[in-house]
Design a protein around this motif. Structure first.
Motif, short mmCIF file in Angstrom:
data_model
loop_
_atom_site.label_atom_id
_atom_site.label_comp_id
_atom_site.label_asym_id
_atom_site.label_seq_id
_atom_site.Cartn_x
_atom_site.Cartn_y
_atom_site.Cartn_z
N ILE A 172 -41.94 -3.05 -59.21
CA ILE A 172 -42.78 -3.99 -59.96
C ILE A 172 -44.22 -3.50 -60.01
N HIS A 173 -44.76 -3.07 -58.88
CA HIS A 173 -46.12 -2.54 -58.81
C HIS A 173 -46.03 -1.15 -58.18
N PRO A 174 -45.68 -0.14 -58.95
CA PRO A 174 -45.37 1.17 -58.37
C PRO A 174 -46.52 1.73 -57.56
N ASP A 175 -46.20 2.09 -56.32
CA ASP A 175 -47.19 2.65 -55.40
C ASP A 175 -48.37 1.70 -55.17
N GLY A 176 -48.14 0.40 -55.35
CA GLY A 176 -49.19 -0.57 -55.14
C GLY A 176 -50.18 -0.70 -56.27
N SER A 177 -49.85 -0.14 -57.45
CA SER A 177 -50.74 -0.22 -58.62
C SER A 177 -50.08 -1.02 -59.74
N ARG A 178 -50.89 -1.43 -60.69
CA ARG A 178 -50.33 -2.07 -61.88
C ARG A 178 -49.53 -1.07 -62.68
N GLY A 179 -48.35 -1.48 -63.08
CA GLY A 179 -47.49 -0.64 -63.90
C GLY A 179 -46.91 -1.44 -65.04
N ASP A 180 -47.74 -1.78 -66.02
CA ASP A 180 -47.33 -2.71 -67.08
C ASP A 180 -46.16 -2.22 -67.91
N LEU A 181 -46.04 -0.92 -68.11
CA LEU A 181 -45.01 -0.44 -69.04
C LEU A 181 -43.61 -0.79 -68.54
N HIS A 182 -43.36 -0.61 -67.24
CA HIS A 182 -42.03 -0.93 -66.72
C HIS A 182 -41.89 -2.42 -66.42
N ALA A 185 -43.67 -4.80 -69.88
CA ALA A 185 -43.18 -4.53 -71.23
C ALA A 185 -41.67 -4.30 -71.25
N ASN A 186 -41.18 -3.45 -70.36
CA ASN A 186 -39.77 -3.08 -70.40
C ASN A 186 -38.89 -4.12 -69.70
N ARG A 187 -39.08 -4.26 -68.42
CA ARG A 187 -38.22 -5.18 -67.68
C ARG A 187 -38.48 -6.63 -68.07
N ARG A 220 -38.62 -20.57 -66.91
CA ARG A 220 -39.72 -19.73 -67.36
C ARG A 220 -39.35 -18.26 -67.21
N PRO A 221 -39.88 -17.40 -68.07
CA PRO A 221 -39.54 -15.98 -67.98
C PRO A 221 -39.94 -15.37 -66.64
N MET A 222 -39.10 -14.47 -66.14
CA MET A 222 -39.39 -13.81 -64.87
C MET A 222 -40.71 -13.04 -64.91
N VAL A 223 -41.10 -12.59 -66.10
CA VAL A 223 -42.31 -11.77 -66.21
C VAL A 223 -43.56 -12.55 -65.79
N LEU A 224 -43.52 -13.86 -65.87
CA LEU A 224 -44.67 -14.65 -65.45
C LEU A 224 -44.87 -14.57 -63.94
N ASP A 225 -43.80 -14.38 -63.22
CA ASP A 225 -43.91 -14.20 -61.77
C ASP A 225 -44.62 -12.90 -61.45
N TYR A 226 -44.33 -11.84 -62.21
CA TYR A 226 -45.03 -10.57 -62.00
C TYR A 226 -46.52 -10.73 -62.25
N ALA A 227 -46.86 -11.50 -63.28
CA ALA A 227 -48.27 -11.70 -63.60
C ALA A 227 -48.97 -12.50 -62.50
N ARG A 228 -48.28 -13.51 -61.99
CA ARG A 228 -48.88 -14.35 -60.96
C ARG A 228 -49.05 -13.59 -59.65
N ALA A 229 -48.04 -12.78 -59.31
CA ALA A 229 -48.04 -12.07 -58.03
C ALA A 229 -48.40 -10.61 -58.28
N GLY A 230 -49.71 -10.30 -58.23
CA GLY A 230 -50.15 -8.94 -58.46
C GLY A 230 -49.81 -8.02 -57.31
N GLY A 602 -43.65 -4.48 -75.28
CA GLY A 602 -42.22 -4.18 -75.30
C GLY A 602 -41.47 -5.27 -76.02
N THR A 603 -40.46 -4.88 -76.77
CA THR A 603 -39.61 -5.83 -77.49
C THR A 603 -38.16 -5.42 -77.32
N HIS A 604 -37.33 -6.38 -76.93
CA HIS A 604 -35.89 -6.19 -76.89
C HIS A 604 -35.25 -7.20 -77.84
N THR A 605 -34.38 -6.71 -78.71
CA THR A 605 -33.75 -7.56 -79.71
C THR A 605 -32.25 -7.34 -79.69
#
Length: 666
Positions: A172-182, A185-187, A220-230, A602-605
């Motif tokens: 979620i936070h690779p190496d303790g940094s923000r990793g928005d792409l995975h 956007a993706n996951r 609620r979408p799981m992605v909101l948890d990632y945003a809340r928990a940096g 990221g968009t998944h359809t």
């Protein structure tokens, strides 16, 4: 209580499948497993060998909907194991697919309860011996390790592929940094899509429809948890698994081309029970599905199960506990008694821009001052995005030019690197005598061939949490041969775009010293080992994604950098006969040298042609800037929009440096 499964009690069976492996198989769909909550049952697909004798059980608990993409990952192996005398359960986590309840936050420490419920259920069946194994890949591997740490009495062995113990740092936070792409956007968009899609198993069932529509309204979408928990949120430490509590035998497997190399080996190091480590030249795929020296991994797993669940004496107990693939002109497998393999340490230090053997009494020039380029990293590839084995590392030359480098002389003999390289960085004071610690240090270790091509060997990232005289950066584990004539290079900066979100502001890095510590094994260390090659008996994965298109664009006038990844899962038939198609598009845009304006999306359809004649289209999108996340989901059935909503959340910037005016040089 003992519960039996028969066609008229729990689920309904597919027709028996013939096999050359010794057992015919019956498949029971949507078997309902009780949990500690009387209102919640889990949905499982059960694959049973047709035999009058009790057999061991295998359990996989995963979050990717077995009526959707997870069916392609686990259905083939589950049937294969049934044909070889094991009853297999493939289970949806609660709140996912056909399972009841609300989804827990991802990687929640209570997720092991679902796996315990599945293990207890299958162990209690009269057709099961009571000996149970758990296994999974990626997220399901994390769930497997979690339940192993909880020590349910019937769990006798486990197999974990391509994941480890600490999802916060590893994924979620690779190496303790923000990793928005995975993560975002993706996951984030992929998991939102699975939440939006109607049931593809039992679509017409009123209970399935109620479950789906209730989740649309309340979950609620799981992605909101990632945003809340940096990255700095203590919740990720709470969700990490204590490997020291794992005492059952565990087979850990991973790939040198995957983004979870460190995670798999870290798990192996921490597990206390009997264990084996297999690291191959694979990406984020099951080892039998790799395009790079695939092995018959199901046969290896069966050997593991035979020994620990049936007590069969075999190579699971006598083979070297560590099996590592080594690329080169003659690829080979080597077995070792331990990780890391025994060897010596070679220390090199920077003298200006040159790497030479470290000697304590030799005066050395400072490596220099570096203005980081936030676009560095595009040539490293996109391992760890769940994209299989596509988007591999490219020639690092251009990224090297944008980094602070120190390069050694050509090696006079081959070096076999086996372990974790380390880089030590000493920060120099600024003009006012203050040491300003960068908020992030990213190091790549490359091998520069005589042709000038720069090949990525390993990389590491550190987010210093305080000022220090010297910062230690632990690089990814390697088992890699450096051929004679190759020059080793350290490339340093603060960017790994688009894997890591750029820092929100620029800051000069002043480097007073660089040291590289290499773990070198003896040329004849270890023993040759043979792993079974993939055979035609190994089931192919249906519905696999076509290789995504990967495009890196640079505007050499304006300085903008854009990375785009577009993928597709072609028309695939679900177990209930529905046809679906999935497309995805990920994009990271860095306008000029302006990290404040980075945008990741990221968009998944999915399009689904139901057996009822209806057409469903669901789309999930996530877009993030340095400060804000937007998620959007929409579901249309025919011409009607049955659901549409947008969610927003604040994001925390990762600042460019730590100012420490009270720390001075000398």
């Amino acid at each position: 209580m003992s519960l039996d499964v028969s066609p008229d009690q729990h689920g309904s069976p597919d027709e028996p499948a013939g096999t050359g492996a010794g057992f015919r198989t019956r498949v029971y769909r949507d078997v309902r497993l009780p949990t500690a909550d009387p209102a919640v049952t889990l949905s499982a697909d059960l694959y049973r060998p047709v035999t009058g004798q009790p057999v061991p059980g295998l359990v996989t608990v995963q979050p990717y909907r077995k009526d959707f993409l997870a069916g392609g990952t686990y259905a083939g192996p589950a049937r294969w194991f049934a044909e070889h005398g094991y009853a297999s359960l493939v289970v949806d986590h609660r709140g996912i697919g056909a399972s009841d309840g609300q989804r827990r936050p991802e990687f929640d420490r209570d997720e092991g309860d679902d796996a315990i419920a599945a293990i207890d259920w299958i162990a209690a069946q009269p057709w099961c011996t009571g000996a149970v194994g758990a296994w999974g890949m990626s997220y399901a591997a994390n769930t497997t390790l979690r339940v192993a740490s909880l020590r349910p009495p019937h769990l006798r062995a486990a197999v974990a592929v391509a994941h480890g113990l600490d999802a916060g740092r590893d994924s979620i936070h690779p190496d303790g940094s923000r990793g928005d792409l995975h993560a975002l956007a993706n996951r984030g968009s992929a998991m939102l899509l699975q939440q939006l899609l109607p049931p593809l198993a039992g679509y017409a069932d009123p209970g399935a429809q109620r479950r789906w529509r209730a989740r649309l309204r309340t979950q609620r979408p799981m992605v909101l948890d990632y945003a809340r928990a940096g990255a700095d949120d203590p919740i990720w430490a709470e969700r990490a698994i204590d490997g020291s509590r794992i005492v059952v035998p565990v087979l850990c497997a991973g790939g040198w081309r995957d983004g979870f190399t460190h995670a798999v080996i870290d798990a192996y190091e921490r597990i206390r029970g009997p264990k084996r480590l297999v690291m191959g030249p694979w990406g984020h795929v099951m080892p039998q599905d790799s395009a790079h020296h695939p092995v018959d991994f199901l046969a290896l797993m069966a050997q593991w199960w035979d020994h620990w669940l049936r007590g069969v004496p075999n190579d699971a107990a006598t083979s070297p506990p560590v099996a590592l693939h080594l690329d080169g002109p003659v690829p080979q497998w080597r077995g070792y008694a331990e990780w890391p393999p025994p060897g010596r340490r070679v220390v090199l230090a920077a003298d200006g821009g040159t790497l030479t053997p470290a000697t304590p009494d030799l005066p050395r020039r400072q490596p220099g001052t570096h203005v980081p380029d936030p676009s560095v990293g595009t040539l490293r590839g996109l391992a760890g995005l769940g994209l299989g084995e596509t988007c591999p590392p490219q020639d690092q030359h251009d990224d090297d030019l944008r980094s602070l480098c120190a390069t050694g002389e050509p090696a006079i003999a081959d070096l076999l690197l086996a372990g974790r390289p380390e880089v030590f960085v000493r920060i120099a004071p600024d003009e006012d005598g203050r040491v300003v610690t960068p908020a992030r240090l990213v190091v790549r270790l490359c091998g520069v061939e005589p042709s000038g091509r720069s090949t990525l060997i390993s990389a590491g990232t550190l987010r210093p949490d305080h000022a220090a005289g010297e910062h230690r950066i632990l690089l990814r584990p390697v088992h890699h041969r450096v051929p004679a004539g190759t020059r080793l290079r350290i490339a340093l900066g603060d960017a790994d775009f688009p894997r890591l979100t750029p820092l929100s502001g620029g800051g000069v890095i002043r480097v007073a010293g660089l040291r590289l510590v290499l773990p070198v094994a003896g040329e004849h260390a270890g023993t040759a080992v043979d792993l079974p090659a993939r055979t035609t008996d190994t089931p192919a994965r249906p519905g696999a994604a076509t290789p995504p298109g990967w495009l890196v664009e640079r505007d050499h006038v304006g300085g903008a950098t854009t990375v785009t990844v577009a993928g597709e899962v072609p028309h695939t038939v679900s177990p209930d006969g529905h046809v679906y198609r999935l497309t995805s598009a990920l994009r990271a845009q860095l306008p000029g040298a302006c990290p404040q304006a980075v945008v990741t999306s990221g968009t998944h359809t999915a399009e689904v042609w139901l057996t009822t004649g209806e057409r469903v289209r669901a789309s999930a999108s996530v877009r993030s800037t340095q400060d804000t996340l937007h998620a959007h989901g929409v579901v249309r059935i025919g011409a009607f929009t049955v659901f549409e909503e947008t969610w927003t959340a604040e994001l925390t910037r990762e600042e460019s440096r730590i100012r420490t005016p009270n720390v001075t040089a000398g």
